[in-house]
Design an enzyme around this catalytic site. Structure first.
Site, PDB file in Angstrom:
ATOM      1  N   SER A 110      -6.712  -7.684   9.693  1.00  0.00           N
ATOM      2  CA  SER A 110      -8.091  -8.191   9.683  1.00  0.00           C
ATOM      3  C   SER A 110      -8.357  -9.013   8.433  1.00  0.00           C
ATOM      4  O   SER A 110      -9.370  -9.687   8.343  1.00  0.00           O
ATOM      5  CB  SER A 110      -9.065  -7.012   9.728  1.00  0.00           C
ATOM      6  OG  SER A 110      -8.901  -6.209   8.567  1.00  0.00           O
ATOM      7  N   HIS A 167       0.817  -1.225   0.000  1.00  0.00           N
ATOM      8  CA  HIS A 167       0.000   0.000   0.000  1.00  0.00           C
ATOM      9  C   HIS A 167       0.848   1.271   0.000  1.00  0.00           C
ATOM     10  O   HIS A 167       0.385   2.329   0.401  1.00  0.00           O
ATOM     11  CB  HIS A 167      -0.965  -0.018   1.185  1.00  0.00           C
ATOM     12  CG  HIS A 167      -2.011  -1.084   1.046  1.00  0.00           C
ATOM     13  ND1 HIS A 167      -2.783  -1.547   2.092  1.00  0.00           N
ATOM     14  CD2 HIS A 167      -2.421  -1.790  -0.034  1.00  0.00           C
ATOM     15  CE1 HIS A 167      -3.606  -2.489   1.654  1.00  0.00           C
ATOM     16  NE2 HIS A 167      -3.403  -2.656   0.379  1.00  0.00           N
TER      17      HIS A 167
HETATM   18  P1  NAD Z   1      -7.048  -3.421  10.090  1.00  0.00           P
HETATM   19  O1  NAD Z   1      -7.173  -2.175  10.877  1.00  0.00           O
HETATM   20  O2  NAD Z   1      -8.126  -3.787   9.143  1.00  0.00           O
HETATM   21  O3  NAD Z   1      -6.889  -4.662  11.086  1.00  0.00           O
HETATM   22  C1  NAD Z   1      -5.925  -4.677  12.087  1.00  0.00           C
HETATM   23  C2  NAD Z   1      -6.042  -6.011  12.821  1.00  0.00           C
HETATM   24  O4  NAD Z   1      -4.973  -6.075  13.733  1.00  0.00           O
HETATM   25  C3  NAD Z   1      -7.343  -6.138  13.618  1.00  0.00           C
HETATM   26  O5  NAD Z   1      -7.951  -7.377  13.312  1.00  0.00           O
HETATM   27  C4  NAD Z   1      -6.878  -6.106  15.092  1.00  0.00           C
HETATM   28  O6  NAD Z   1      -7.598  -6.991  15.910  1.00  0.00           O
HETATM   29  C5  NAD Z   1      -5.454  -6.566  14.986  1.00  0.00           C
HETATM   30  N1  NAD Z   1      -4.560  -6.009  16.006  1.00  0.00           N
HETATM   31  C6  NAD Z   1      -4.542  -4.754  16.523  1.00  0.00           C
HETATM   32  N2  NAD Z   1      -3.514  -4.628  17.386  1.00  0.00           N
HETATM   33  C7  NAD Z   1      -2.891  -5.832  17.423  1.00  0.00           C
HETATM   34  C8  NAD Z   1      -1.758  -6.339  18.124  1.00  0.00           C
HETATM   35  N3  NAD Z   1      -1.049  -5.573  18.985  1.00  0.00           N
HETATM   36  N4  NAD Z   1      -1.389  -7.630  17.924  1.00  0.00           N
HETATM   37  C9  NAD Z   1      -2.081  -8.439  17.083  1.00  0.00           C
HETATM   38  N5  NAD Z   1      -3.171  -8.004  16.385  1.00  0.00           N
HETATM   39  C10 NAD Z   1      -3.555  -6.712  16.547  1.00  0.00           C
HETATM   40  O7  NAD Z   1      -5.634  -3.340   9.363  1.00  0.00           O
HETATM   41  P2  NAD Z   1      -5.154  -4.050   8.030  1.00  0.00           P
HETATM   42  O8  NAD Z   1      -5.675  -5.429   7.958  1.00  0.00           O
HETATM   43  O9  NAD Z   1      -3.690  -3.798   7.964  1.00  0.00           O
HETATM   44  O10 NAD Z   1      -5.866  -3.252   6.835  1.00  0.00           O
HETATM   45  C11 NAD Z   1      -6.178  -1.897   6.911  1.00  0.00           C
HETATM   46  C12 NAD Z   1      -5.451  -0.946   5.977  1.00  0.00           C
HETATM   47  O11 NAD Z   1      -5.043   0.129   6.795  1.00  0.00           O
HETATM   48  C13 NAD Z   1      -4.203  -1.412   5.336  1.00  0.00           C
HETATM   49  O12 NAD Z   1      -4.375  -1.132   4.001  1.00  0.00           O
HETATM   50  C14 NAD Z   1      -3.079  -0.505   5.844  1.00  0.00           C
HETATM   51  O13 NAD Z   1      -2.414   0.053   4.740  1.00  0.00           O
HETATM   52  C15 NAD Z   1      -3.759   0.639   6.497  1.00  0.00           C
HETATM   53  N6  NAD Z   1      -3.177   1.103   7.768  1.00  0.00           N
HETATM   54  C16 NAD Z   1      -1.833   1.114   7.959  1.00  0.00           C
HETATM   55  C17 NAD Z   1      -1.310   1.554   9.172  1.00  0.00           C
HETATM   56  C18 NAD Z   1       0.190   1.533   9.349  1.00  0.00           C
HETATM   57  O14 NAD Z   1       0.924   1.711   8.379  1.00  0.00           O
HETATM   58  N7  NAD Z   1       0.665   1.297  10.572  1.00  0.00           N
HETATM   59  C19 NAD Z   1      -2.152   1.968  10.199  1.00  0.00           C
HETATM   60  C20 NAD Z   1      -3.525   1.969   9.961  1.00  0.00           C
HETATM   61  C21 NAD Z   1      -4.025   1.518   8.743  1.00  0.00           C
END
Ligand code: NAD
Length: 264
Positions: free
Chosen positions: A210, A135
């Site tokens: 997720s 992404h």
């Molecule tokens: P998502 O938000 O859809 O899902 C995150 C998952 O991680 C959830 O199911 C949650 O239960 C789990 N989770 C949260 N904290 C956790 C931990 N400490 N240990 C284990 N599991 C944990 O995120 P996604 O599936 O990556 O998809 C969402 C989109 O959001 C992606 O395209 C991504 O690019 C973007 N995004 C990126 C960032 C980043 O770069 N850090 C942050 C937010 C969103």
């Protein structure tokens, strides 16, 4: 036998602590492991994910207005208003123990690459060398008019200090960070390289995602179809749990160091 409290017993035939040991065993015997990570691996670095209700990132906003390419073209101010907090946190975030554990697995086990949906660059900052960022990332930004590419950090820092939409010094066009918004194609070469890695993997560690965002979520399916085993480490259930050989519903920042201890 002691079972860490954060391990949910999903496999009735396997004691909780045994699942950590089983993941370590799978890693030891794997010849081509790949990690597939999402926002959950970075929550311990202080960056909120999108779907956990407490994060608030999607609260009171229309994702298609603030985080789609159509929304960006129509009203970039909405995108920049929404991304402000996320950019602020991401600029100052540091890798956590889960990122470092994956970097170590590259040298101590057979981890060949990391396929990530994250834009925060924390895997590379932790020392991982083969990272496919499906992404995009915040390291660069591109003028939407003349397509000149700029280093992302100074542009973001300037925006964080003056909150003015960044414009191209060369042509005055609006600058967009090199992150993939809804409605945009994934970077072709990166996606292709990730697909090749998934097809050749024999073990895929799915961590902190997720698995709701397509086409990125097709990657674990591809690995499964080509015979890889799936391990899922996520706080909540995912649509792929039934296809995995080991599932741990827990915090990646606690589970990964435990696995490393078992590898020692
Ligand atoms: P998502 O938000 O859809 O899902 C995150 C998952 O991680 C959830 O199911 C949650 O239960 C789990 N989770 C949260 N904290 C956790 C931990 N400490 N240990 C284990 N599991 C944990 O995120 P996604 O599936 O990556 O998809 C969402 C989109 O959001 C992606 O395209 C991504 O690019 C973007 N995004 C990126 C960032 C980043 O770069 N850090 C942050 C937010 C969103």
């Amino acid at each position: 036998m002691y079972a860490p409290p954060w391990v949910v017993n999903r496999q009735p035939d396997m004691a909780a602590i045994d699942r950590i040991a089983e993941i370590a065993r799978l890693l030891k015997h794997s010849r081509a492991a790949v990690a597939f990570t999402g926002a959950g691996i970075s929550t311990s670095s202080g960056i909120p994910d999108f779907r956990s209700p407490s994060s608030g990132l999607w609260n009171n906003v229309d994702p298609m207005a603030v985080a789609s390419i159509y929304g960006f073209r129509q009203n970039p101010q909405l995108f920049y208003d929404w991304v402000y907090t996320l950019a602020q946190i991401t600029c100052d975030a540091k890798p956590n123990v889960a990122h470092y554990a994956l970097a170590e697995l590259e040298t101590r086990a057979s981890l060949q690459s990391i396929i990530t949906q994250n834009i925060d660059a924390l895997h590379t900052r932790a020392g991982s060398s083969r990272v496919f960022e499906l992404h995009g990332h915040l390291r660069e930004a591109t003028c939407t008019h003349c397509f000149k590419i700029y280093p992302g950090e100074p542009i973001l820092r300037q925006f964080l200090s003056d909150r003015v939409i960044p414009r191209c010094p060369a042509c005055g066009g609006i600058i967009k960070p090199n992150v993939i918004l809804f409605g945009e194609q994934l970077p072709h070469q990166v996606f292709h390289a990730a697909q090749v890695a998934a097809r050749h993997s024999d073990l895929m560690l799915v961590i902190g995602t997720s698995l709701e965002v397509a086409p990125a979520s097709d990657i674990p399916r591809l690995a499964l179809r080509h015979g890889a085993r799936l391990v899922i480490i996520n706080r909540e259930p995912t649509p792929f749990d039934q296809s995995a050989c080991v599932v741990i519903h827990g915090d990646a920042a606690e589970v990964l160091p435990e696995i490393m201890r078992h590898l020692e």
